[in-house]
Write an enzyme that holds these catalytic residues in place. Structure first.
Site, PDB file in Angstrom:
ATOM      1  N   ASP A   1       0.807  -1.241   0.000  1.00 28.64           N
ATOM      2  CA  ASP A   1       0.000   0.000   0.000  1.00 28.64           C
ATOM      3  C   ASP A   1       0.837   1.286   0.000  1.00 28.64           C
ATOM      4  O   ASP A   1       0.521   2.237   0.724  1.00 28.64           O
ATOM      5  CB  ASP A   1      -0.960   0.010   1.202  1.00 28.64           C
ATOM      6  CG  ASP A   1      -2.001  -1.109   1.128  1.00 28.64           C
ATOM      7  OD1 ASP A   1      -1.919  -1.947   0.210  1.00 28.64           O
ATOM      8  OD2 ASP A   1      -2.883  -1.151   1.997  1.00 28.64           O
TER       9      ASP A   1
ATOM     10  N   HIS B   1     -17.329   2.861   0.224  1.00 27.03           N
ATOM     11  CA  HIS B   1     -16.850   1.714   1.020  1.00 27.03           C
ATOM     12  C   HIS B   1     -17.273   1.846   2.484  1.00 27.03           C
ATOM     13  O   HIS B   1     -17.218   2.929   3.066  1.00 27.03           O
ATOM     14  CB  HIS B   1     -15.324   1.609   0.921  1.00 27.03           C
ATOM     15  CG  HIS B   1     -14.794   0.311   1.387  1.00 27.03           C
ATOM     16  ND1 HIS B   1     -14.113   0.156   2.571  1.00 27.03           N
ATOM     17  CD2 HIS B   1     -14.866  -0.920   0.841  1.00 27.03           C
ATOM     18  CE1 HIS B   1     -13.776  -1.117   2.726  1.00 27.03           C
ATOM     19  NE2 HIS B   1     -14.221  -1.797   1.685  1.00 27.03           N
TER      20      HIS B   1
ATOM     21  N   LYS C   1      -7.018  -4.818  -3.059  1.00 25.68           N
ATOM     22  CA  LYS C   1      -7.837  -5.307  -1.947  1.00 25.68           C
ATOM     23  C   LYS C   1      -8.706  -4.187  -1.430  1.00 25.68           C
ATOM     24  O   LYS C   1      -8.405  -2.999  -1.646  1.00 25.68           O
ATOM     25  CB  LYS C   1      -6.934  -5.860  -0.840  1.00 25.68           C
ATOM     26  CG  LYS C   1      -5.975  -4.829  -0.310  1.00 25.68           C
ATOM     27  CD  LYS C   1      -4.969  -5.423   0.638  1.00 25.68           C
ATOM     28  CE  LYS C   1      -4.068  -4.340   1.177  1.00 25.68           C
ATOM     29  NZ  LYS C   1      -4.773  -3.235   1.832  1.00 25.68           N
TER      30      LYS C   1
ATOM     31  N   CYS D   1      -2.015  -2.679   7.491  1.00 26.58           N
ATOM     32  CA  CYS D   1      -1.881  -3.596   6.359  1.00 26.58           C
ATOM     33  C   CYS D   1      -0.578  -4.396   6.376  1.00 26.58           C
ATOM     34  O   CYS D   1      -0.583  -5.587   6.049  1.00 26.58           O
ATOM     35  CB  CYS D   1      -2.091  -2.844   5.057  1.00 26.58           C
ATOM     36  SG  CYS D   1      -3.820  -2.305   4.918  1.00 26.58           S
TER      37      CYS D   1
HETATM   38  C1  VGL Z   1      -4.674   0.800   5.537  1.00 25.75           C
HETATM   39  C2  VGL Z   1      -6.267   1.672   6.935  1.00 25.75           C
HETATM   40  C3  VGL Z   1      -7.211   1.599   5.943  1.00 25.75           C
HETATM   41  C4  VGL Z   1      -3.251   0.377   5.350  1.00 25.75           C
HETATM   42  C5  VGL Z   1      -5.606   0.706   4.540  1.00 25.75           C
HETATM   43  O1  VGL Z   1      -2.799   0.301   4.194  1.00 25.75           O
HETATM   44  O2  VGL Z   1      -2.578   0.101   6.373  1.00 25.75           O
HETATM   45  N1  VGL Z   1      -5.006   1.269   6.739  1.00 25.75           N
HETATM   46  N2  VGL Z   1      -6.863   1.116   4.750  1.00 25.75           N
END
Ligand code: VGL
Ligand code: ZN
Length: 208
Positions: free
Chosen positions: A15, A59, A114, A159
């Site tokens: 991410d 979402h 994802k 994540c």
């Molecule tokens: C993430 C919160 C919401 C991450 C993704 O990549 O850690 N954290 N969506």
């Protein structure tokens, strides 16, 4: 302890997207400090995949979808507790773009998206937050004979951490290069680090 990349390792860059960098919708403090080491890591591993948080605009993890709720509040949902986030990483927007240069994008063998199912959040690169819906990454690793996942990216306490924990649950070796990660909040960083240690995740501080 430093580790040496092996041909059976998979580097998973988690991410690394504009919305998680300073100025982004869900900025991780110091997130931009990992960019150089993420590039250096990618050059050292034979096998590299990326993940991309990839949400529809409505979402259910977004506080905006819950009347009267603010970002960072926690609610109960059918799969357990859910932190409500600011709107972030909306499919097709600049905030969702991967913030890595062409050297890494070209080297990546796959990008696992994802969080695209409207009703369920997905922190882990392997399984969505219901703990059962797979992303396909475990199959990718098994079919390719990859036995260890090495993680770097954002955010350490969400994540990255949940990906490493799921890697262990699914029978893989797992390592996290802490110098190439940043987290969202101290309390959740401490919690996730303890869980990773207990699960046998190698916590590495100076891989690159
Ligand atoms: C993430 C919160 C919401 C991450 C993704 O990549 O850690 N954290 N969506
Ligand atoms: Zn998200």
């Amino acid at each position: 302890m430093p580790i040496t990349p092996k041909p059976t390792d998979l580097l998973c860059l988690i991410d690394i997207q504009n919305d998680f960098l300073p100025g982004g919708a869900l900025a991780v403090p110091g997130g931009d400090e990992i960019l150089v080491s993420a590039h250096m890591l990618a050059m050292q591993f034979d096998n590299v995949v990326l993940t991309q948080d990839w949400h529809p605009i409505d979402h259910k993890s977004f506080a905006a979808e819950h009347e009267g709720r603010e970002p960072f509040e926690v609610i109960e949902v059918d799969y357990g507790q859910q932190v409500l986030w600011p709107v972030h990483c909306v499919q097709g927007t600049p905030g969702a773009e991967i913030a890595l240069g062409p050297s890494v994008l070209d080297k990546a063998q796959a990008i696992f998206r994802k969080g695209f199912r409207p009703g369920i959040d997905s922190y882990s690169a392997f399984l969505e937050n219901d703990g059962t819906t797979p992303t396909g990454l475990a199959g990718f690793m098994r079919e390719r004979g990859l036995t260890r996942a090495v993680f770097a990216g954002l955010a350490l306490d969400y994540c990255v951490g949940f990906s490493a924990l799921d890697a262990r649950k699914l029978g893989f070796e797992a390592a996290v290069d802490l110098g190439s990660c940043r987290g969202i909040a101290d309390a959740s960083i401490t919690e996730r680090m303890a869980e990773m240690e207990a699960a046998g995740v190698e916590l590495i501080s100076n891989l690159s």
